[in-house]
Design a protein around this motif. Structure first.
Motif, short mmCIF file in Angstrom:
data_model
loop_
_atom_site.label_atom_id
_atom_site.label_comp_id
_atom_site.label_asym_id
_atom_site.label_seq_id
_atom_site.Cartn_x
_atom_site.Cartn_y
_atom_site.Cartn_z
N GLU A 160 0.84 -1.19 0.00
CA GLU A 160 0.00 0.00 0.00
C GLU A 160 0.88 1.25 0.00
N GLY A 161 0.31 2.34 -0.54
CA GLY A 161 1.05 3.60 -0.54
C GLY A 161 1.80 3.87 -1.83
N GLN A 162 1.67 2.97 -2.83
CA GLN A 162 2.34 3.17 -4.10
C GLN A 162 1.46 4.02 -5.02
N ASP A 163 2.08 4.66 -5.98
CA ASP A 163 1.36 5.49 -6.93
C ASP A 163 1.76 5.06 -8.34
N PHE A 164 0.88 4.33 -9.01
CA PHE A 164 1.17 3.83 -10.34
C PHE A 164 0.46 4.71 -11.36
N GLN A 165 1.19 5.64 -11.92
CA GLN A 165 0.61 6.62 -12.82
C GLN A 165 0.19 5.98 -14.14
N GLU B 28 -4.34 2.04 -27.30
CA GLU B 28 -4.85 2.93 -26.27
C GLU B 28 -3.89 2.89 -25.10
N THR B 29 -4.06 3.84 -24.18
CA THR B 29 -3.18 3.91 -23.03
C THR B 29 -3.91 3.41 -21.79
N LEU B 30 -3.26 2.53 -21.04
CA LEU B 30 -3.84 2.04 -19.80
C LEU B 30 -3.94 3.18 -18.80
N GLY B 31 -5.06 3.30 -18.13
CA GLY B 31 -5.25 4.37 -17.16
C GLY B 31 -4.53 4.09 -15.85
N ASP B 32 -4.75 4.98 -14.88
CA ASP B 32 -4.14 4.81 -13.56
C ASP B 32 -4.59 3.49 -12.94
N CYS B 33 -3.70 2.89 -12.16
CA CYS B 33 -4.02 1.64 -11.47
C CYS B 33 -3.82 1.81 -9.97
N THR B 34 -4.75 1.28 -9.20
CA THR B 34 -4.59 1.26 -7.76
C THR B 34 -3.71 0.08 -7.37
N THR C 6 -4.23 -7.72 -8.72
CA THR C 6 -5.25 -8.65 -9.22
C THR C 6 -5.39 -8.64 -10.74
N ASP C 7 -5.06 -7.53 -11.40
CA ASP C 7 -5.24 -7.39 -12.84
C ASP C 7 -3.88 -7.45 -13.53
N ARG C 8 -3.77 -8.28 -14.56
CA ARG C 8 -2.45 -8.50 -15.18
C ARG C 8 -1.90 -7.27 -15.88
N ASP C 9 -2.74 -6.51 -16.57
CA ASP C 9 -2.24 -5.30 -17.22
C ASP C 9 -1.79 -4.29 -16.18
N CYS C 10 -2.53 -4.18 -15.09
CA CYS C 10 -2.13 -3.25 -14.03
C CYS C 10 -0.86 -3.75 -13.33
N ARG C 11 -0.73 -5.08 -13.18
CA ARG C 11 0.51 -5.62 -12.61
C ARG C 11 1.68 -5.30 -13.53
N LEU C 12 1.44 -5.40 -14.83
CA LEU C 12 2.47 -5.05 -15.81
C LEU C 12 2.89 -3.59 -15.64
N ALA C 13 1.90 -2.69 -15.51
CA ALA C 13 2.19 -1.27 -15.36
C ALA C 13 2.94 -0.99 -14.06
N ALA C 14 2.50 -1.63 -12.97
CA ALA C 14 3.14 -1.41 -11.68
C ALA C 14 4.57 -1.94 -11.67
N THR C 15 4.77 -3.10 -12.30
CA THR C 15 6.12 -3.67 -12.38
C THR C 15 7.03 -2.75 -13.20
N ALA C 16 6.52 -2.24 -14.32
CA ALA C 16 7.31 -1.33 -15.14
C ALA C 16 7.66 -0.06 -14.37
N ARG D 16 8.01 7.27 0.19
CA ARG D 16 7.27 6.09 0.61
C ARG D 16 7.89 5.50 1.86
N THR D 17 7.10 4.76 2.59
CA THR D 17 7.58 4.17 3.85
C THR D 17 7.75 2.66 3.76
N LYS D 18 7.45 2.08 2.58
CA LYS D 18 7.60 0.64 2.38
C LYS D 18 8.20 0.38 1.01
N PRO D 19 8.87 -0.76 0.83
CA PRO D 19 9.34 -1.13 -0.51
C PRO D 19 8.16 -1.34 -1.45
N PHE D 20 8.42 -1.39 -2.76
CA PHE D 20 7.36 -1.63 -3.74
C PHE D 20 6.65 -2.96 -3.47
#
Length: 306
Positions: free
Chosen positions: A8-13, A74-80, A86-96, A231-235
């Protein structure tokens, strides 16, 4: 899906991942999935096919249509954080996003080279790239001419059903981190210095892949241990032994020897282009256990230490 989670506390633009599909039919590209085509075609031809002809994205003349020319982009929107878990495209974005932060800090410090973010495209079926038209059958790959990582996320299911991997989030993240590793090789000059036209257990083709596995391990270790202010925690939450095994299992499942044995019932080292299962696991672990760009540089390692 259980396993490794983004804290928690990450910001995936938004905007980090583009989604697109094209109508191309010529397989092009090089990466984790490309080993299947390379080793099977080489074995079935009696070794007469040059893997470099099959892994053409590692050479690419840059004259083909770029990803921007693909249809339905198209461009993937913001991800929580919840979506990233839970979502593979959002996991892809967060990992990137996490890989960007890690390499923006690490590449200048260890190689004296500025980091340039690679493009990331999630596609289905086929896509136009700077290396030509690519099919999802190729698996994930990195295209040097347009400096972009391409993936059909359904490949994660292929890892389990086709290659026998145990799966899991960290295994999926390893795939992306490996392709980013090829981008780091491109930026650092390792890709250009390697002779990627041949095959065999000590070839530069194998060395480049083992280096990318090691670089992926570097990221995984850092992402689960290092906190970047404010941030106060690792990714990533702490990686358990079971989760690490998932990543190592994914690396092993795309080893040359494993795929050759599954496809033809025999192992032919002269056709190796990506390294054995044991090598791929070991080099990922080398990076994960505190490796550096220097210790991950498989191009400089003597043959007996590969």
């Amino acid at each position: 899906m259980g396993g490794v989670t983004f804290n928690e506390g990450q910001d995936f633009q938004g905007g980090r991942v583009r989604k697109g599909a094209g109508r191309g039919t010529m397989v092009a590209g090089g990466g984790i999935g490309a080993v299947v085509i390379a080793v099977v075609a080489t074995l079935l031809s009696g070794g007469s096919i040059n893997p470099a002809d099959l892994l053409s994205a590692f050479v690419g003349d840059g004259t083909s249509t770029s990803a921007d020319g693909a249809t339905d982009v198209e461009t993937l929107g913001d991800c929580t954080v919840e979506q990233a878990n839970t979502d593979r495209d959002c996991r892809l974005a967060a990992t990137a996003y996490s890989l960007d932060e890690f390499w923006a800090k690490t590449l200048p410090a260890q190689a004296g080279t500025n980091y340039v973010e690679p493009g990331v495209v999630s596609f289905s079926g086929s896509v136009q790239t700077g290396c030509g038209s690519a099919s999802a059958a190729m698996g994930p790959f990195y295209c040097p001419p347009d400096q972009t990582v391409y993936i059909d996320v359904s490949f994660y299911d292929e890892l389990k059903s086709r290659f026998g991997a145990s799966g899991g989030p960290l295994a999926e993240e390893y795939v992306i981190a490996h392709e980013f590793g090829h981008h780091i090789e491109q930026l650092s000059g390792a890709m250009d210095s390697a002779n990627r036209s041949g095959s065999g257990p000590t070839s530069d083709s194998v060395r480049i892949e083992l280096m990318a596995d090691c670089l992926a391990g570097m990221w995984a270790g850092d992402a689960s241990r290092t906190t970047y202010p404010p941030r106060t925690k690792p990714f990533l939450s702490p990686i358990t032994d079971a989760q690490l095994k998932d990543a190592l299992d994914a690396a092993a499942s795309v080893g040359d020897d494993h795929i050759q044995q599954e496809a033809t019932g025999r192992v032919s080292p002269e056709g190796f282009t990506h390294g054995t299962s044991e090598q791929r696991m070991r080099w990922f672990k080398t990076g994960y256990d505190g490796g550096t760009l220097a210790t991950c540089n498989a191009l400089e390692v003597k043959a007996s230490d590969l």
